[in-house]
Design an enzyme around this catalytic site. Structure first.
Site, short mmCIF file in Angstrom:
data_model
loop_
_atom_site.label_atom_id
_atom_site.label_comp_id
_atom_site.label_asym_id
_atom_site.label_seq_id
_atom_site.Cartn_x
_atom_site.Cartn_y
_atom_site.Cartn_z
N HIS A 174 -13.68 12.68 -36.59
CA HIS A 174 -14.70 12.45 -35.57
C HIS A 174 -15.94 13.31 -35.81
CE1 HIS A 174 -11.86 10.56 -32.33
NE2 HIS A 174 -11.79 9.96 -33.51
N GLU B 3 -17.73 15.16 -33.87
CA GLU B 3 -17.72 16.51 -33.28
C GLU B 3 -16.88 17.46 -34.14
OE1 GLU B 3 -16.85 13.60 -32.03
OE2 GLU B 3 -16.91 13.56 -29.85
N CYS C 45 -13.65 12.84 -27.40
CA CYS C 45 -12.25 12.50 -27.09
C CYS C 45 -11.46 13.78 -26.82
CB CYS C 45 -11.63 11.71 -28.23
SG CYS C 45 -11.20 12.74 -29.65
O1 LIG Z 1 -15.39 11.34 -29.69
C1 LIG Z 1 -15.39 10.52 -30.62
N1 LIG Z 1 -16.06 10.83 -31.79
C2 LIG Z 1 -16.06 9.99 -32.86
O2 LIG Z 1 -16.64 10.30 -33.89
N2 LIG Z 1 -15.37 8.80 -32.75
C3 LIG Z 1 -15.38 7.86 -33.87
C4 LIG Z 1 -14.03 7.46 -34.40
C5 LIG Z 1 -14.28 6.05 -34.86
O3 LIG Z 1 -14.85 6.06 -36.16
C6 LIG Z 1 -15.30 5.53 -33.86
C7 LIG Z 1 -14.70 4.78 -32.68
O4 LIG Z 1 -14.40 3.50 -33.10
P1 LIG Z 1 -14.17 2.30 -32.10
O5 LIG Z 1 -15.30 2.38 -31.06
O6 LIG Z 1 -14.26 1.10 -32.97
O7 LIG Z 1 -12.81 2.50 -31.49
O8 LIG Z 1 -15.97 6.66 -33.38
C8 LIG Z 1 -14.70 8.46 -31.62
C9 LIG Z 1 -14.66 9.28 -30.56
C10 LIG Z 1 -13.81 8.92 -29.41
O9 LIG Z 1 -14.37 8.68 -28.29
ZN LIG Z 2 -12.97 12.96 -31.03
#
Ligand SMILES: O=c1[nH]c(=O)n([C@H]2C[C@H](O)[C@@H](COP(=O)(O)O)O2)cc1CO
Ligand SMILES: [Zn+2]
Length: 161
Positions: free
Chosen positions: A75, A77, A101
């Site tokens: 992710h 963050e 998340c």
């Molecule tokens: O906090 C976050 N930070 C983050 O970088 N992500 C990323 C993981 C995935 O590559 C994408 C979420 O994918 P999707 O919306 O298709 O479920 O975003 C997802 C979250 C979750 O909310």
């Molecule tokens: Zn996350």
């Protein structure tokens, strides 16, 4: 006299987060993050992507099926925290376009980040988001939604050509 129309610190750092998100190969959701210290110095940035050595062309970007991106993606963050390479993040602010998340919330709390500024919360109803908000609140991490009257910032590579 100073000019008008300069961007605020908040716009600058959320802008950096949004620019970092443009590096993401995720076809569905591109997320970017920017960590700054109390002097408004950028400590790190990150976006959602696969770990080093894990090719964007070989690993799956699918959301559903036998093997999905969720098994591999780091992710934004967490990438920003890891990209800080052990710098002291105590009291820092983290700008991120998507609400963090629960797994990122754990890393945010443990790294000493004091404030999270987010742009939107498209998974507000999910268990992960609720758990995240709960932990951030318990840990005393300030949580704030980014607000501005500026709708767009344009970057023009040809401006001085
Ligand atoms: O906090 C976050 N930070 C983050 O970088 N992500 C990323 C993981 C995935 O590559 C994408 C979420 O994918 P999707 O919306 O298709 O479920 O975003 C997802 C979250 C979750 O909310
Ligand atoms: Zn996350």
């Amino acid at each position: 006299m100073k000019r008008n129309g300069y961007i605020s610190w908040d716009e600058y750092f959320m802008g950096v987060a949004l620019l970092a998100a443009k590096r993401s190969k995720d076809p569905n959701t591109q997320v970017g993050a920017c960590i700054v210290d109390s002097n408004n110095i950028i400590l790190s940035t990150g976006y959602n992507g696969f770990p080093y050595g894990c090719s964007d062309d070989l690993y799956p970007w699918e959301r559903e099926g036998e093997d999905t991106k969720y098994n591999y993606v780091v992710h934004a963050e967490l990438n920003a925290i890891l990209n800080a390479r052990g710098k002291n993040l105590k009291g820092a602010r983290l700008y991120v376009d998507l609400f963090p998340c629960n797994e990122c919330a754990k890393a945010i709390i443990q790294s000493g980040i004091a404030e999270v500024v987010y742009l939107y919360n498209k998974y507000a109803d999910s268990e992960a988001t609720r758990a995240s908000a709960r932990m951030l609140q318990s840990a005393g991490v300030k949580l704030r939604q980014f607000k501005t009257d500026t709708e767009t910032i344009v970057l023009d590579f040809k401006a001085n050509a």
